[in-house]
Design a protein around this motif. Structure first.
Motif, PDB file in Angstrom:
ATOM      1  N   VAL A 135     -11.885  -3.232  -5.229  1.00 37.70           N
ATOM      2  CA  VAL A 135     -11.573  -4.008  -4.022  1.00 37.70           C
ATOM      3  C   VAL A 135     -10.140  -4.514  -4.079  1.00 37.70           C
ATOM      4  N   SER A 136      -9.789  -5.116  -5.221  1.00 39.46           N
ATOM      5  CA  SER A 136      -8.429  -5.642  -5.363  1.00 39.46           C
ATOM      6  C   SER A 136      -7.399  -4.522  -5.345  1.00 39.46           C
ATOM      7  N   GLU A 137      -7.728  -3.411  -6.012  1.00 37.25           N
ATOM      8  CA  GLU A 137      -6.801  -2.283  -6.020  1.00 37.25           C
ATOM      9  C   GLU A 137      -6.655  -1.687  -4.628  1.00 37.25           C
ATOM     10  N   GLY A 138      -7.775  -1.622  -3.891  1.00 39.10           N
ATOM     11  CA  GLY A 138      -7.702  -1.121  -2.513  1.00 39.10           C
ATOM     12  C   GLY A 138      -6.858  -2.026  -1.640  1.00 39.10           C
ATOM     13  N   LEU A 139      -6.998  -3.341  -1.828  1.00 34.82           N
ATOM     14  CA  LEU A 139      -6.182  -4.293  -1.060  1.00 34.82           C
ATOM     15  C   LEU A 139      -4.707  -4.136  -1.406  1.00 34.82           C
ATOM     16  N   PHE A 140      -4.443  -3.910  -2.703  1.00 33.86           N
ATOM     17  CA  PHE A 140      -3.055  -3.694  -3.129  1.00 33.86           C
ATOM     18  C   PHE A 140      -2.462  -2.486  -2.422  1.00 33.86           C
ATOM     19  N   ILE A 141      -3.207  -1.370  -2.410  1.00 29.54           N
ATOM     20  CA  ILE A 141      -2.720  -0.152  -1.754  1.00 29.54           C
ATOM     21  C   ILE A 141      -2.560  -0.373  -0.255  1.00 29.54           C
ATOM     22  N   TRP A 142      -3.519  -1.085   0.338  1.00 29.67           N
ATOM     23  CA  TRP A 142      -3.476  -1.321   1.788  1.00 29.67           C
ATOM     24  C   TRP A 142      -2.230  -2.127   2.169  1.00 29.67           C
ATOM     25  N   ILE A 143      -1.963  -3.194   1.431  1.00 27.82           N
ATOM     26  CA  ILE A 143      -0.830  -4.057   1.777  1.00 27.82           C
ATOM     27  C   ILE A 143       0.500  -3.384   1.453  1.00 27.82           C
ATOM     28  N   PHE A 144       0.666  -2.948   0.198  1.00 27.91           N
ATOM     29  CA  PHE A 144       1.951  -2.412  -0.219  1.00 27.91           C
ATOM     30  C   PHE A 144       2.156  -0.983   0.270  1.00 27.91           C
ATOM     31  N   GLY A 145       1.081  -0.183   0.253  1.00 31.23           N
ATOM     32  CA  GLY A 145       1.212   1.189   0.737  1.00 31.23           C
ATOM     33  C   GLY A 145       1.499   1.234   2.224  1.00 31.23           C
ATOM     34  N   LEU A 146       0.693   0.506   3.007  1.00 28.44           N
ATOM     35  CA  LEU A 146       0.899   0.475   4.449  1.00 28.44           C
ATOM     36  C   LEU A 146       2.213  -0.212   4.789  1.00 28.44           C
ATOM     37  N   GLY A 147       2.544  -1.256   4.016  1.00 22.90           N
ATOM     38  CA  GLY A 147       3.829  -1.944   4.250  1.00 22.90           C
ATOM     39  C   GLY A 147       4.996  -1.015   4.005  1.00 22.90           C
ATOM     40  N   ALA A 148       4.895  -0.180   2.960  1.00 27.47           N
ATOM     41  CA  ALA A 148       5.969   0.775   2.677  1.00 27.47           C
ATOM     42  C   ALA A 148       6.111   1.791   3.798  1.00 27.47           C
ATOM     43  N   ILE A 149       4.973   2.253   4.331  1.00 25.29           N
ATOM     44  CA  ILE A 149       5.017   3.224   5.444  1.00 25.29           C
ATOM     45  C   ILE A 149       5.671   2.604   6.675  1.00 25.29           C
ATOM     46  N   VAL A 150       5.292   1.353   6.985  1.00 21.77           N
ATOM     47  CA  VAL A 150       5.894   0.662   8.132  1.00 21.77           C
ATOM     48  C   VAL A 150       7.389   0.472   7.929  1.00 21.77           C
ATOM     49  N   ALA A 151       7.793   0.099   6.712  1.00 19.35           N
ATOM     50  CA  ALA A 151       9.211  -0.117   6.419  1.00 19.35           C
ATOM     51  C   ALA A 151       9.996   1.179   6.562  1.00 19.35           C
ATOM     52  N   ILE A 152       9.433   2.283   6.056  1.00 16.79           N
ATOM     53  CA  ILE A 152      10.121   3.586   6.177  1.00 16.79           C
ATOM     54  C   ILE A 152      10.231   3.992   7.643  1.00 16.79           C
ATOM     55  N   THR A 153       9.158   3.738   8.408  1.00 14.82           N
ATOM     56  CA  THR A 153       9.177   4.082   9.842  1.00 14.82           C
ATOM     57  C   THR A 153      10.256   3.307  10.572  1.00 14.82           C
ATOM     58  N   VAL A 154      10.329   2.002  10.300  1.00  8.35           N
ATOM     59  CA  VAL A 154      11.360   1.165  10.942  1.00  8.35           C
ATOM     60  C   VAL A 154      12.745   1.640  10.549  1.00  8.35           C
ATOM     61  N   TRP A 155      12.911   1.976   9.251  1.00 10.37           N
ATOM     62  CA  TRP A 155      14.237   2.427   8.787  1.00 10.37           C
ATOM     63  C   TRP A 155      14.631   3.748   9.451  1.00 10.37           C
ATOM     64  N   LEU A 156      13.684   4.678   9.557  1.00 12.79           N
ATOM     65  CA  LEU A 156      14.013   5.968  10.206  1.00 12.79           C
ATOM     66  C   LEU A 156      14.321   5.774  11.680  1.00 12.79           C
ATOM     67  N   THR A 157      13.582   4.875  12.338  1.00 12.38           N
ATOM     68  CA  THR A 157      13.820   4.608  13.778  1.00 12.38           C
ATOM     69  C   THR A 157      15.201   3.987  13.976  1.00 12.38           C
ATOM     70  N   ALA A 158      15.522   3.023  13.119  1.00  7.88           N
ATOM     71  CA  ALA A 158      16.833   2.363  13.234  1.00  7.88           C
ATOM     72  C   ALA A 158      17.964   3.354  12.945  1.00  7.88           C
ATOM     73  N   LYS A 159      17.765   4.264  12.021  1.00  6.44           N
ATOM     74  CA  LYS A 159      18.802   5.238  11.700  1.00  6.44           C
ATOM     75  C   LYS A 159      19.022   6.227  12.824  1.00  6.44           C
ATOM     76  N   SER A 160      17.924   6.636  13.477  1.00  9.55           N
ATOM     77  CA  SER A 160      18.062   7.601  14.566  1.00  9.55           C
ATOM     78  C   SER A 160      18.764   6.988  15.784  1.00  9.55           C
ATOM     79  N   ASN A 161      18.585   5.667  15.954  1.00  4.34           N
ATOM     80  CA  ASN A 161      19.271   4.995  17.074  1.00  4.34           C
ATOM     81  C   ASN A 161      20.744   4.779  16.784  1.00  4.34           C
TER      82      ASN A 161
END
Length: 261
Positions: free
Chosen positions: A235-261
């Protein structure tokens, strides 16, 4: 001329008589040595129990009572057996350093001989679980069966990797890494503190040995699946992946969007 009677011939019962004499002599000598060895063993055991009684009176009776009957400060020790004493005293849990939710592991306060004497004394007062045979502690059982039994019976408190876990009211299930096999077995048959008792009807001695084999496998093969994240549980490991993994994906998405603009 009359023939002389033959001389030097054995009587028909001579062989049987010699055999009986030999058996009686052998049996007598064996009985003598056996009786001496038994008497010596009994005397040694009595001396061990006497020494254990002195140690108990000096170090344990103030809490557990002179007759092992227990007091308001500590439970009765009648019927706990040698295994419980070996576990509690051998791991340093007893005597307790201070009153708390449960006894803490610390360096033992007694030597091995003194622990054996205390165990013999308590066991002499009433029958109880005995110290397990060495043949059950070798870690040469079936690790796969041991892993399945551990997941069913132990993992809910100790974690599937034996890393331990929190319980209620400040109590906890301790980690099981690098624990003496005898203490693991003794914990199963005595149920110390918050742990249930697993007698031979619940888990057979053979399967207890299999659980010990599984724990030894974990000691010899840490993190077999890669990064264990501290073995904090799915449970704790899944929460870790959910927060940091999903957070990393969101951060990469924002960075790619900002770079393309």
């Amino acid at each position: 001329m009359a023939k002389k009677k033959a001389t030097g011939r054995r009587h028909p019962l001579a062989s049987v008589t010699l055999l009986l004499v030999g058996l009686l002599a052998t049996g007598g000598v064996y009985a003598l040595f056996t009786s001496s060895a038994t008497a010596e063993t009994n005397a040694s055991q009595e001396a061990l129990i006497e020494e254990g009684g002195k140690l108990f009176a000096a170090n344990c009776a103030s809490c557990h009572g002179m007759a092992l009957q227990g007091t308001s400060q500590a439970p009765s020790l009648i019927g706990v057996g040698a295994a419980s004493v070996d576990f509690q005293v051998g791991t340093g849990r007893m005597p307790m350093a201070y009153t708390g939710p449960q006894a803490e592991v610390k360096p033992p306060q007694f030597t091995e001989d003194q622990i054996a004497a205390l165990a013999a004394y308590v066991a002499s007062r009433a029958p109880g679980p005995a110290i397990p045979d060495e043949s059950l502690l070798q870690g040469d059982g079936d690790a796969a069966i041991g892993a399945e039994l551990f997941r069913i019976n132990c993992a809910m408190c100790h974690n599937v990797a034996g890393a331990g876990g929190a319980l209620t009211e400040g109590k906890y299930a301790p980690h099981l890494s690098d624990i003496e096999p005898a203490y693991v077995y003794e914990a199963m048959i005595t149920g110390p503190q918050n742990m249930p008792v697993f007698n031979d009807h619940n888990i057979s001695p053979e399967n207890k040995a299999n659980i010990i084999t599984y724990l030894k496998f974990l000691d010899d093969n840490p993190e077999p699946g890669g990064l264990g994240l501290g073995n904090i549980g799915p449970v704790s490991e899944g929460l870790f992946i959910w927060i940091f993994g999903l957070g990393a994906i969101v951060a990469i998405t924002v960075w790619l969007t900002a770079k393309s603009n």
